[in-house]
Design a protein around this motif. Structure first.
Motif, short mmCIF file in Angstrom:
data_model
loop_
_atom_site.label_atom_id
_atom_site.label_comp_id
_atom_site.label_asym_id
_atom_site.label_seq_id
_atom_site.Cartn_x
_atom_site.Cartn_y
_atom_site.Cartn_z
N ALA A 198 0.81 -1.21 0.04
CA ALA A 198 -0.12 -0.06 0.06
C ALA A 198 1.05 1.32 -0.05
O ALA A 198 0.51 2.25 -0.80
N LEU A 199 1.94 1.14 0.72
CA LEU A 199 2.80 2.35 0.73
C LEU A 199 3.73 2.49 -0.56
O LEU A 199 3.99 3.77 -0.88
N GLN A 243 2.38 5.55 -2.67
CA GLN A 243 2.74 6.91 -2.38
C GLN A 243 3.21 7.52 -3.65
O GLN A 243 3.94 7.10 -4.21
N LYS A 265 1.50 7.83 -6.65
CA LYS A 265 1.23 7.46 -7.86
C LYS A 265 -0.12 7.59 -8.35
O LYS A 265 -0.67 7.34 -9.23
N ARG A 266 -0.94 8.72 -7.29
CA ARG A 266 -2.12 9.01 -7.41
C ARG A 266 -2.98 8.03 -7.81
O ARG A 266 -4.16 8.10 -8.59
N VAL A 284 1.10 2.27 -16.36
CA VAL A 284 0.52 2.03 -15.05
C VAL A 284 -1.02 1.69 -15.09
O VAL A 284 -1.71 2.74 -15.81
N LEU A 288 -5.95 1.19 -11.50
CA LEU A 288 -5.37 1.65 -10.16
C LEU A 288 -5.44 3.01 -9.92
O LEU A 288 -5.26 3.45 -8.55
N GLN A 289 -5.65 3.96 -10.75
CA GLN A 289 -5.47 5.33 -10.78
C GLN A 289 -6.59 6.14 -10.30
O GLN A 289 -7.70 5.77 -10.58
N TRP A 290 -6.33 7.17 -9.73
CA TRP A 290 -7.50 8.18 -9.14
C TRP A 290 -8.06 8.37 -10.23
O TRP A 290 -9.35 8.67 -9.95
N ASN A 291 -7.59 8.79 -11.33
CA ASN A 291 -8.38 9.35 -12.45
C ASN A 291 -8.80 8.34 -13.39
O ASN A 291 -9.43 8.05 -14.71
N GLU A 348 -8.18 10.33 -3.00
CA GLU A 348 -6.84 9.83 -3.45
C GLU A 348 -5.77 9.58 -2.58
O GLU A 348 -5.76 10.32 -1.37
N PHE A 349 -4.78 8.89 -2.95
CA PHE A 349 -3.68 8.43 -2.06
C PHE A 349 -2.60 9.59 -2.27
O PHE A 349 -2.29 9.62 -3.44
N ILE A 350 -2.14 10.28 -1.39
CA ILE A 350 -1.16 11.35 -1.78
C ILE A 350 0.26 10.81 -1.54
O ILE A 350 0.46 9.76 -1.05
#
Lengths: 206, 206, 206
Positions: free
Chosen positions: B23-24, B27, B29-30, C144, C148-151, C204-206
């Motif tokens: 999970a970390l 970070q 990678k959005r 990628v 998996l991505q936020w967008n 979103e994961f920052i």
């Protein structure tokens, strides 16, 4: 040496060549020796593993016969050590690689036929056995798999054509024979050599 | 707590640690929370899944015991939430990760031995169980897998050495015992810690 | 046309759409026609293959019924040829793709339920069937994975929500029925359309 012994020896030689090309693909990537061996194993045995798992043909080839694994490991180690002292001749590698592709593709097709698979699955398995190892190698070293690309010199196409010939003639004849196998392998090899020398290409996707 | 309960608890702890590191790795990678959970699951369970499928040892570990899946999901969610408020201590993660690697590698070897696999396959399965999850995580986040690289701090090598010790001594002794397991795990752990602290490296491939 | 025939036809239509999006993802990557077909097959059948192998549900769907394979191959070839002359309407593709996702996810869940899998595994299989093909496509083209991505417009989340509804209600009702299936598919589809139109996003994961 019987025909089966000859095919077995040739198959192991194919593993050695593929493991060597896998190990050499590590050049410039700052891998250590274990990383190089992993790449060698994956390149040499990845296609056959994927085929056996998809076909539910257990045990997977290198679990049923660990000699495949040993040959892949040793070839990668030898490539790692030798490449510090000598330059592997690129032309010889290309020829050996074409031989490996011929063997892997047609032996993959043969295994699928022996399991009673439909024709289109046989052809799929020939292509998977021939090219999947190289695709995983390219993924692991961070490249778009060469065989998907226009300048990939029709790598997968050669396996495809040989497998098609094998499948068609195995229906024309009552059963696939060793002469059909050898002929199909020869077709893959000659087609691959011709595409390298003559720069044959399939239509490009824009 | 019996020895088997201890190993089971430790195995789940390994899943939690690997899911957290997965999970970390998201970070910067959005990714959204579901992407983070996917990365956590893949990192924690990818190696064991690949091992079980290749060995034809169905059901796959997290299908046979869904607690593995729940621990991976919860750990990834916790990591997603917590990482907004606190900084995970890198040093503690490295130590926990080394513990997870030790457990995964030797438990992977143990499973292969229990299935009667040849020695070289046992060692392969130890390495696959320990490192394949991290390799898939690196692929999915667009990186050349760290464990293949020279500066990967001999991650896979530690699993390899522990597995070799485990295999050799399981032949010397009449059968693998819990003491052998614990010793092999300790070897992986100490070797990994030493390679981080002392900066040990295998020869690099130029 | 019975309900089962309708689901079968819709499933094949889903394969056609996914193969088309896979083939179109090859644009600008300089692939040849065989590379395009490989991408189409992998996108359309990768998720179902991974599901069947993990569940040990052999034969894999396209080996048991080669029509799946033929539809994927033909759709990719048609996409390759047509895209030289016409512009595929992006909006229509998005709608068809959402339909494909709905079908794949819920049919994946249904297969896992039929095999007696625990709830969390059923949900995992729904997500894998719906999105794994697209993830492999992204890996092979060097990106990628979008899901998996936020967008990524909550692609996997839609499959997840539909599968959760399916699992919960299959316990409330005595057994999963066709109406539950259709309702769960509708939920995936509507949710996906809403997330595209309204731009819904997970944190979103920052």
């Amino acid at each position: 040496m019987t025909y089966l012994e000859f095919v077995y020896a040739a198959d192991l030689a194919g593993v050695a060549v593929f493991a060597t090309t896998g190990a050499l693909a590590a050049q410039g990537k700052r891998l250590d020796i274990l990383g190089v061996v992993v790449l060698g194993i994956v390149t040499a045995l990845g296609g056959g593993t994927l085929r056996d798992i998809t076909l539910n043909a257990h045990p997977v080839l290198w679990i049923g016969d660990t000699l495949y694994l040993w040959v892949a490991i040793l070839s990668a180690v030898v490539a790692f050590v030798l490449s510090r002292y000598i330059q592997y001749p690129r032309r010889m590698l290309l020829i050996l690689d074409a031989l490996g592709l011929s063997l892997f593709a047609i032996l993959g097709a043969q295994k699928a036929v022996a399991l009673g698979m439909p024709d289109v699955v046989v052809v799929m398995m020939a292509v998977i056995t021939g090219v999947a190892g190289g695709m995983i190698r390219d993924l692991l070293t961070g490249q778009v798999p060469l065989i998907l690309q226009w300048n990939g010199e029709m790598y997968a196409s050669c396996a495809l054509v040989g497998a098609l010939v094998y499948v068609v003639f195995s229906h024309v004849m009552t059963e696939p024979t060793r002469w059909l196998e050898l002929s199909a392998m020869t077709i893959v090899f000659v087609f691959r050599m011709a595409s390298i020398v003559a720069g044959l290409r399939l239509p490009e996707f824009i």
